[in-house]
Design a protein around this motif. Sequence first.
Motif, mmCIF file in Angstrom:
data_model
loop_
_atom_site.group_PDB
_atom_site.id
_atom_site.type_symbol
_atom_site.label_atom_id
_atom_site.label_comp_id
_atom_site.label_asym_id
_atom_site.label_seq_id
_atom_site.Cartn_x
_atom_site.Cartn_y
_atom_site.Cartn_z
ATOM 1 N N ASP A 138 0.733 -1.252 0.015
ATOM 2 C CA ASP A 138 0.093 0.035 0.104
ATOM 3 C C ASP A 138 0.951 1.289 0.019
ATOM 4 O O ASP A 138 0.367 2.431 -0.652
ATOM 5 C CB ASP A 138 -0.815 0.030 1.190
ATOM 6 C CG ASP A 138 -0.281 -0.131 2.490
ATOM 7 O OD1 ASP A 138 0.888 -0.560 2.501
ATOM 8 O OD2 ASP A 138 -0.939 0.352 3.578
ATOM 9 N N HIS A 139 2.176 1.154 0.624
ATOM 10 C CA HIS A 139 3.044 2.347 0.550
ATOM 11 C C HIS A 139 3.426 2.711 -0.854
ATOM 12 O O HIS A 139 3.453 3.777 -1.217
ATOM 13 C CB HIS A 139 4.092 2.278 1.467
ATOM 14 C CG HIS A 139 3.773 2.346 2.920
ATOM 15 N ND1 HIS A 139 4.675 1.715 3.904
ATOM 16 C CD2 HIS A 139 2.504 2.672 3.527
ATOM 17 C CE1 HIS A 139 4.125 1.966 5.236
ATOM 18 N NE2 HIS A 139 2.878 2.403 4.900
ATOM 19 N N LEU A 140 3.891 1.630 -1.556
ATOM 20 C CA LEU A 140 4.163 1.757 -2.880
ATOM 21 C C LEU A 140 3.184 2.292 -3.758
ATOM 22 O O LEU A 140 3.447 3.085 -4.678
ATOM 23 C CB LEU A 140 4.987 0.328 -3.532
ATOM 24 C CG LEU A 140 5.319 0.433 -4.755
ATOM 25 C CD1 LEU A 140 6.529 1.340 -4.712
ATOM 26 C CD2 LEU A 140 5.835 -1.166 -5.122
ATOM 27 N N LEU A 141 2.071 1.616 -3.698
ATOM 28 C CA LEU A 141 0.960 2.346 -4.265
ATOM 29 C C LEU A 141 0.566 3.400 -4.161
ATOM 30 O O LEU A 141 -0.005 4.313 -5.172
ATOM 31 C CB LEU A 141 -0.330 1.304 -4.303
ATOM 32 C CG LEU A 141 0.111 -0.385 -4.913
ATOM 33 C CD1 LEU A 141 -1.044 -0.982 -4.316
ATOM 34 C CD2 LEU A 141 0.440 -0.315 -6.281
ATOM 35 N N VAL A 142 0.389 3.905 -2.920
ATOM 36 C CA VAL A 142 0.005 5.271 -2.476
ATOM 37 C C VAL A 142 1.020 6.365 -2.866
ATOM 38 O O VAL A 142 0.755 7.372 -3.808
ATOM 39 C CB VAL A 142 -0.336 5.641 -1.103
ATOM 40 C CG1 VAL A 142 -0.295 6.766 -0.882
ATOM 41 C CG2 VAL A 142 -1.460 4.627 -0.764
ATOM 42 N N VAL A 143 2.433 5.995 -2.886
ATOM 43 C CA VAL A 143 3.261 7.135 -3.253
ATOM 44 C C VAL A 143 3.439 7.108 -4.939
ATOM 45 O O VAL A 143 3.484 8.276 -5.333
ATOM 46 C CB VAL A 143 4.784 6.857 -2.801
ATOM 47 C CG1 VAL A 143 5.387 5.602 -3.678
ATOM 48 C CG2 VAL A 143 5.543 7.947 -2.682
ATOM 49 N N ALA A 144 3.256 6.070 -5.680
ATOM 50 C CA ALA A 144 2.956 6.172 -7.009
ATOM 51 C C ALA A 144 1.871 6.969 -7.602
ATOM 52 O O ALA A 144 2.121 7.602 -8.548
ATOM 53 C CB ALA A 144 3.082 4.716 -7.783
ATOM 54 N N GLU A 145 0.640 6.704 -6.818
ATOM 55 C CA GLU A 145 -0.389 7.432 -7.171
ATOM 56 C C GLU A 145 -0.297 8.877 -6.919
ATOM 57 O O GLU A 145 -0.613 9.677 -7.769
ATOM 58 C CB GLU A 145 -1.508 7.047 -6.313
ATOM 59 C CG GLU A 145 -3.013 7.510 -6.906
ATOM 60 C CD GLU A 145 -4.111 6.997 -6.171
ATOM 61 O OE1 GLU A 145 -5.327 6.790 -6.794
ATOM 62 O OE2 GLU A 145 -4.082 6.692 -5.028
ATOM 63 N N ALA A 146 0.449 9.225 -6.045
ATOM 64 C CA ALA A 146 0.828 10.660 -5.490
ATOM 65 C C ALA A 146 1.710 11.224 -6.535
ATOM 66 O O ALA A 146 1.648 12.361 -7.096
ATOM 67 C CB ALA A 146 1.321 10.745 -4.312
ATOM 68 N N ALA A 147 2.547 10.482 -6.955
ATOM 69 C CA ALA A 147 3.679 11.025 -7.925
ATOM 70 C C ALA A 147 2.991 11.408 -9.334
ATOM 71 O O ALA A 147 3.036 12.226 -9.976
ATOM 72 C CB ALA A 147 4.831 10.051 -8.191
ATOM 73 N N ARG A 148 1.984 10.452 -9.730
ATOM 74 C CA ARG A 148 1.321 10.562 -10.882
ATOM 75 C C ARG A 148 0.478 11.784 -10.948
ATOM 76 O O ARG A 148 0.350 12.713 -11.778
ATOM 77 C CB ARG A 148 0.477 9.365 -11.323
ATOM 78 C CG ARG A 148 -0.377 9.617 -12.561
ATOM 79 C CD ARG A 148 -1.291 8.240 -12.725
ATOM 80 N NE ARG A 148 -2.467 8.430 -11.378
ATOM 81 C CZ ARG A 148 -3.290 7.643 -11.513
ATOM 82 N NH1 ARG A 148 -3.419 6.593 -12.256
ATOM 83 N NH2 ARG A 148 -4.393 7.666 -10.628
#
Length: 359
Positions: A153-163
Amino acid sequence: MTRPTARVLALLEILQAGGTRTAADLAQRLGVDERTVRRYVEHLVDLGVPVESVRGRYGGIHLVPGYRMPPLMLTEDEALAVVLGLVGSRRDGSTSRSAGTGGLPGASTVALESATAKVLRVLPKTLARRLDALLTGVQLTAPTGEPTAVQADHLLVVAEAARDRRPVALEYTDSQGRRSSRTVHPYGVVAHSGRWYVTAADPAAPGVRTFRVDRIAALTTLPGSFEVPEGFDPVGALLQAVAGAPRRHAVRLRVQAPADAVRGMFPAGIATPDGTDDEGWTRVVIQVERLDWVPTVLAAVPVPFVVDGPEELWSLLQALAARLTAAAPATVQAASPSAHPSSSPSAPPAAEAAPAADV
């Protein structure tokens, strides 16, 4: 997945598109005979899929009206594992900084892209959206390295925030065990040597920083937005930061080539070129924990170079030179000149610090 199983699933996908199909039509599309199609239908029925076979002039095979496959019930960790497996498989030698990918043998790019799209299509919308952010935004380097466990969930949340260009609040523990709370602007997510990194701007500190995702203890997306500098390269920033991170030994050398050419002479993320002088020599610093593997890396440098330190490296260079010389015929050994490393000129100043990296 065996070919019969793949064809059974292909049959199900055709039927889910709707309508009634004849056995002859399905046989042609699947590349089998009609008898095999009927056997595949029996497999689907055994699995609880309501397939009907209608006889007569206008008959054929179809799914019971109203039937839909249920959502694919995967946890975030499971979905991440599946999708990242597909991402790793679609990497090839033409991808920037991703040679030596080890993808699925025989899998075409079109097939891998199609498989990824299908997985995303049947996942719950929130999870699919986050995985799509990771797929479209992640950049990879080579070599892949041994994977480090990361909280999905950390990896997915930070990827979504970057996008979406959204700031995030981090609870972070660095390599020294120091814990801090900070707000950062994630510019991009990079997979390097088996680890996941986020390159980000920290409004409280100058420059771009890199954070290991597996060291994030808590993560919250915040309201607001930010802009990424034009032309910013997350992979380049990470490799520069990794190369410049302080380690036990700082190998200092000068290479007779321009800085841009020197970068390609070393594995990604280990060397920091620091300017070229008027005579065409570029100063380079390599930060390492161990010196034993450095001589073999230096032996591959295709242009003249001078090692200025540390002194502990010189005996290792001599040992490698002796081994290589011993491998040549005796007549060649007698004719070969030798030089002692201590005759190298004085060491140049150390390279300037690269962007901060927590490696």
